[in-house]
Write an enzyme that holds these catalytic residues in place. Structure first.
Site, PDB file in Angstrom:
ATOM      1  N   ASP A  68       0.845  -1.187   0.000  1.00  9.06           N
ATOM      2  CA  ASP A  68       0.000   0.000   0.000  1.00  9.06           C
ATOM      3  C   ASP A  68       0.884   1.241   0.000  1.00  9.06           C
ATOM      4  O   ASP A  68       2.074   1.174   0.334  1.00  9.06           O
ATOM      5  CB  ASP A  68      -0.887   0.013   1.253  1.00  9.06           C
ATOM      6  CG  ASP A  68      -1.858  -1.151   1.278  1.00  9.06           C
ATOM      7  OD1 ASP A  68      -2.346  -1.519   0.210  1.00  9.06           O
ATOM      8  OD2 ASP A  68      -2.116  -1.690   2.373  1.00  9.06           O
ATOM      9  N   ASP A  95      -4.380  -3.471   5.090  1.00  8.44           N
ATOM     10  CA  ASP A  95      -4.865  -2.971   6.378  1.00  8.44           C
ATOM     11  C   ASP A  95      -6.375  -3.073   6.529  1.00  8.44           C
ATOM     12  O   ASP A  95      -6.886  -3.133   7.634  1.00  8.44           O
ATOM     13  CB  ASP A  95      -4.421  -1.519   6.607  1.00  8.44           C
ATOM     14  CG  ASP A  95      -4.761  -0.607   5.434  1.00  8.44           C
ATOM     15  OD1 ASP A  95      -5.605  -0.997   4.600  1.00  8.44           O
ATOM     16  OD2 ASP A  95      -4.185   0.494   5.358  1.00  8.44           O
ATOM     17  N   ASP A 126      -9.010  -6.408   2.401  1.00 12.16           N
ATOM     18  CA  ASP A 126      -7.694  -6.898   1.981  1.00 12.16           C
ATOM     19  C   ASP A 126      -7.488  -8.356   2.379  1.00 12.16           C
ATOM     20  O   ASP A 126      -6.508  -8.982   1.959  1.00 12.16           O
ATOM     21  CB  ASP A 126      -6.580  -6.052   2.619  1.00 12.16           C
ATOM     22  CG  ASP A 126      -6.443  -4.690   1.964  1.00 12.16           C
ATOM     23  OD1 ASP A 126      -6.687  -4.606   0.750  1.00 12.16           O
ATOM     24  OD2 ASP A 126      -6.098  -3.723   2.662  1.00 12.16           O
TER      25      ASP A 126
END
Length: 1025
Positions: free
Chosen positions: A437, A745, A749
């Site tokens: 990310d 997170d 996901d």
């Protein structure tokens, strides 16, 4: 159960990453792990037992009874919550009445001072449960005794002891048997201590996993506490992905949906509202948000009862351990075969009279040798054969894996990485691609609004609200305050204002404060009718609010270009509604692209009016109401700066140098993602930023499977991606043979984290659902920590290889020496006690020395280890065989020609001469292993002493081994059947052992010959130069 540090209620995915609705979670949560399967069985058994004690259709209304300082007792709370007894809740006056009984302000929480917390813990208990006791040291000692070869040796030791005392008397006859027994006991105790210490390490790490940190409301402010410090009466905010930390009652919520599969076994998502307000500890928030009142903690909850009855399963075997068990089994079979052959040869030679004593006479003569002496001779032969098995069977391999994993896990914890699954340690060393990310991982997650377009123009945000018209200012403040999951706390005694929430929420709320927002006043004057949580597909979140004048406004906030596309008007600087014509739309789009190109996160704020009569009045209908998101009025577009983390560029370059590709997958605008990627070094120049290197999520998901596989290896940046796009990327990369690590997170996901070879959840921003799906938790959300995990993963693999090379060298040399000597002369130069000492050096001390070698930068100068790459490489085989054959040849020469070489031919005491020769062989063999330990440290490097002074454990073990060897030779001769050595003999041993160092240089010739170790040759030449 996945737990870690960091506040789960602050771990919300930012505006642009979003979440999916409950329906999206059904499939991904339906497949329960073995752990939760066991939970369900325990719960079923518990409910079955309870049902037997209840009468059907009987409803008990428990009456409040005093519990110390509180007018309601623990039993009443537990009974109501566990049975979901709604009539009882109504009897207490609903959640408001229950709050009064628990002396809790539902808005501001409990007081939370030490005295208040102590009263609550005394009255209702703590949020802890008894953990099943770990296995004691005696259990490990008992398991160490179970080794069959050691049992045989102990039996042989007892028989030898009894026969020795009978034939030689008590004064001299006890040495042989007791020496073997002591050596066996030493091996067992050392192994038990080592295993016990590693068990304690894993226990500490498991405790850390259970220690969740979360936010509660105490004294009107949000404070972070450990889950173990939660008390009855606490008010806990809940958001998507959080774990319900205790049993409780819903105070208020918006579209709150709970996944109760971990407790009920049913994967159906349960909606929670005022009619279904009961919340069970251990369940996960699948959608929406809310606040809960804690009514039961610890063993008063079903989760606590179940956890108290289920012990943590620490019997996981990693893939490397499985492979090593196979290697150990194969070598063990070879060792057994050789030992059996030696046993047969020695027995045949002995009973046919071919085994001679030191004076040249036969040790056994048919009809003349006493029965006791014959049995004693046979026992010694069996002892030698069994000892060969002890040395040949590499039981130290599994120990070495356990040691290096435990050591690595402890050190990784210090480096802010919490390992949840052992296999991830070693798999991370093979990672070829890291999909990470942007927000919080590559950036600091310290956001601030630095630019804003409102009223149709760019404004100076440092000038607060001077540029804003009254109506625009009021609507902006209204939207910022009411369409937010964050909070603002203003201390009554003065002091700094405290803002909580996700980083994006905090940045926008802080801007609202600059605009003159009174958060509490706006919240109290208006009521939130319905909330649409941030959604990963729509990348926006909304809230319908009723104002004091009964007007209804629907506020939206989210990805700038997507919200802008839904706007048909904007509010100009004169508080007039202006049409969003093509020119204005283009201007706003250009401003978004301009901010994105400067790596700013762009968020748009918009609203629309709505008729109060059109708002559903029924609670169930309201929960399912989809907020209108068309015909919006644009209020502002803000640019939020999130600086790159210091050192992230160097970390990315280190990955690239190590052959690991870094791919940024973000929900942000493609332009923002591209700008950050250039800043971080993922992209080297603007010329790289073309498709498919930089791609948008919707473009990637629109490709066929084959096209996705083709594109996947070329992608460096994916912008405006959804969690499903990340999953598709991971699947495509794995089909192409890549070992993929993924950071995540959010709740959505979870599928990508499970699909990846290594799932890395964020410890600060990550939800509990994401953590539970992960293999490793990055506690500081830092990409540099991910790179450290790669280093540690490679270190695990490299340390195991070092130990394998060291141990197999000893195995091969000891087997060759004893087998050749036994077959040719009927005797062996290395006896049982000596071989057990070598075994101790090799297995336990060797594993400690080599398996705890810290990672070096050299590990990041090589490409990742492939999935099918052999555990023992060509260079390792070369090192192993060269050292083993050198030791075997030199020591066999000493065995057969040692007496003449040492000028002992004319020694009148032939027995002493033979013992001296064998002592020299034993001493030289041990010193060879000590010197070879240095070679094993750096199997593919020229400088074997590099970093040696930093590894204090290695130096300590080498020193201890050397000191013990001197003591054995000089003072324990009666036990080991050795004699004291003169200085010249010590010199011979040291010189022979020292030659193993120059021999290690031959590995560079092997590399040149086979031509597959070019980097190795280059490293060697560089060092030589």
């Amino acid at each position: 159960m996945s737990q870690s540090r960091g506040s789960p209620n602050r771990r919300r995915t930012d505006v642009e990453a979003g979440f999916s609705q409950a329906g999206d979670s059904d499939d991904e949560e339906s497949s329960s792990s073995t752990f939760f399967g066991r939970l369900k069985r325990w719960r079923a058994a518990y409910l079955f037992k309870e049902a037997g004690n209840k009468q059907v259709n009987e409803i008990e209304l428990p009456k409040p009874s005093s519990a110390g300082d509180f007018p309601i007792g623990q039993e009443q709370l537990v009974s109501m919550t566990r049975d979901h007894n709604f009539p009882a809740l109504q009897q207490y006056g609903g959640v408001k009445g229950l709050g009064d009984l628990l002396k809790t302000n539902l808005d501001k929480g409990i007081h939370g001072d030490d005295a208040d917390l102590l009263k609550r813990k005394n009255a209702f208990g703590t949020n802890t449960y008894p953990i099943k006791r770990a296995r004691s040291f005696w259990t490990f000692l008992w398991e160490a005794w179970q080794d069959l070869t050691l049992i045989i040796l102990m039996v042989a030791a007892v028989a030898s002891l009894l026969l020795g005392i009978k034939t030689q008397g008590i004064d001299d006859g006890w040495y042989d048997g007791s020496s073997i027994a002591f050596a066996v006991i030493l091996v067992i105790v050392v192994k038990a201590i080592s295993d016990y210490r590693q068990s304690l390490q894993f226990q500490i790490l498991n405790e850390e996993k259970r220690n969740i940190h979360l936010e509660v409301i105490r004294g009107g402010r949000r404070v972070e506490v450990s889950i173990f410090d939660l008390v009855v009466g606490d008010v806990v905010p809940l958001n998507i992905g959080d774990q319900v930390p205790a049993d409780g009652i819903l105070i208020s919520g918006h579209s709150l949906a709970i996944d109760e599969s971990s407790m009920t076994g049913e994967s159906k998502i349960v909606r929670k509202d005022s009619k279904e307000p009961f919340l069970m500890s251990g369940c996960k928030v699948a959608d929406g948000s809310g606040t809960m009142l804690v009514t039961s903690v610890g063993v008063s909850t079903e989760w606590g009862l179940l956890m108290a009855n289920i012990s943590e399963d620490t019997g996981e075997e990693t893939p490397l351990q499985v492979r090593l068990n196979g290697v150990a089994t194969f070598i063990g079979i070879v060792g057994l075969t050789v030992a059996f052959a030696v046993l047969v040869v020695l027995l045949v030679r002995y009973f046919t009279g071919h085994t001679k004593s030191a004076n040249g006479t036969a040790q056994f003569t048919a009809g003349k040798t006493k029965l006791g002496d014959a049995i004693d001779g046979a026992i010694k032969i069996v002892t030698i054969a069994v000892t060969i098995v002890v040395v040949a069977v590499p039981e130290g391999l599994p120990l070495a894996v356990t040691l290096t994993l435990a050591y690595s896990m402890r050190k990784m914890m210090a480096d802010k990485a919490l390992v949840r699954r052992l296999s991830a340690c070693e798999t991370m060393g093979s990672a070829t691609t890291i999909c990470c990310d942007k927000t919080g991982t590559l950036t600091l997650n310290q956001m601030a609004v630095v630019e804003a377009f409102t009223g149709g123009k760019k404004i100076d945000i440092s000038d607060n609200k001077s540029d804003l018209s009254p109506m625009l200012s009021a609507l902006l403040i209204e939207g910022i305050a009411l369409n937010s999951t964050g909070s603002v706390y203003v201390p009554e005694t003065g002091g700094d204002i405290e803002v909580s929430g996700s980083p994006t929420e905090k940045a926008i709320l802080q801007w609202g404060i600059k605009l003159g927002m009174n958060f509490e006043a706006i919240k109290s004057e208006s009521s939130v009718l319905h909330v649409f949580p941030f959604n990963s597909e729509k990348k926006r979140g909304g809230a319908a609010v009723e104002l004091p004048n009964s007007e209804v406004h629907i506020h939206w906030k989210g990805a700038a270009e997507l919200v802008l596309a839904s706007c048909t008007k904007y509010l100009d600087e004169n508080d007039q509604l202006a049409a969003m014509d093509n020119d204005k739309s283009m201007m706003f789009r250009e401003s978004i692209e301009d901010m994105a190109a400067r790596s700013l996160r762009c968020v748009a704020i918009a609203y629309r009016s709505y008729e109060l009569e059109s708002v559903p009045t029924d609670e169930q209908q309201l929960a399912l109401w989809e907020l209108p998101d068309d015909d919006l009025v644009l209020l502002a577009i803000v640019g939020i700066k999130d600086p790159c983390r210091p050192g992230v560029r160097e970390a990315v370059q280190l990955c690239q140098r190590a052959g690991v590709k870094v791919c940024m997958v973000t929900g942000d605008n493609v332009q923002t993602a591209k700008a950050i990627a250039l800043e971080c070094g993922i992209l080297t120049s603007d010329s790289d930023a073309t498709e498919p290197t930089v791609i948008e999520g919707k473009v990637f998901r629109g490709l066929s499977d084959g096209q996705r596989e083709e594109f996947a290896e070329k992608i460096s940046v994916m912008g405006r991606s959804s969690p499903n796009d990340k999953l598709l990327l991971v699947q495509a990369l794995r089909r192409k043979g890549h070992v993929v690590a993924v950071t995540g997170d959010g709740t959505n996901d979870a599928p990508a984290l499970r699909e990846a070879d290594i799932g890395l959840a964020m410890g600060i921003q990550g939800t509990e659902v994401a953590k539970e799906s992960s293999d490793i938790i990055i506690l500081d959300d830092n990409f540099a920590t991910v790179v450290k995990v790669v280093r540690w993963g490679r270190s695990v693999y490299a340390n195991i290889q070092k130990f394998i090379q060291f141990q197999l060298t000893v195995n091969v040399a000891a087997l060759i020496i004893n087998v050749v000597a036994a077959i040719s002369s009927g005797d062996v130069p290395l006896n049982a006690v000596q071989l057990l000492w070598v075994n101790l050096i090799m297995d336990t001390l060797g594993a400690l020395a080599l398996a705890t070698e810290p990672p070096t930068d050299h590990l990041m100068d090589r490409n990742p280890v492939g999935r099918k790459e052999p555990l023992i490489t060509k260079i390792m085989w070369w090192n192993l065989l060269v050292q083993a054959f050198y030791q075997s040849i030199v020591l066999l020469i000493l065995n057969f020609r040692g007496i003449s070489i040492l000028h002992l031919t004319h020694d009148p005491n032939r027995d002493h001469a033979n013992k001296l020769k064998n002592t020299l062989i034993f001493n030289t063999f041990v010193l060879c292993q000590i010197f070879n330990e240095f070679n094993a440290r750096k199997p593919d490097e020229f400088n074997i002493f590099k970093g040696i002074t930093k590894n204090h454990l290695f130096m300590g073990i080498v020193a201890i081994t050397l000191v013990l060897q001197v003591i054995i030779i000089e003072f324990l001769g009666k036990f080991t059947k050795t004699v004291k050595l003169e200085w010249n003999h010590w010199h011979i041993s040291v010189v022979i052992a020292f030659i193993s160092w120059p021999l290690a240089v031959t590995k560079f010739f092997e590399a040149a010959i086979f031509g597959d170790q070019n980097s190795l040759v280059e490293n060697g030449l560089t060092c030589l130069g």
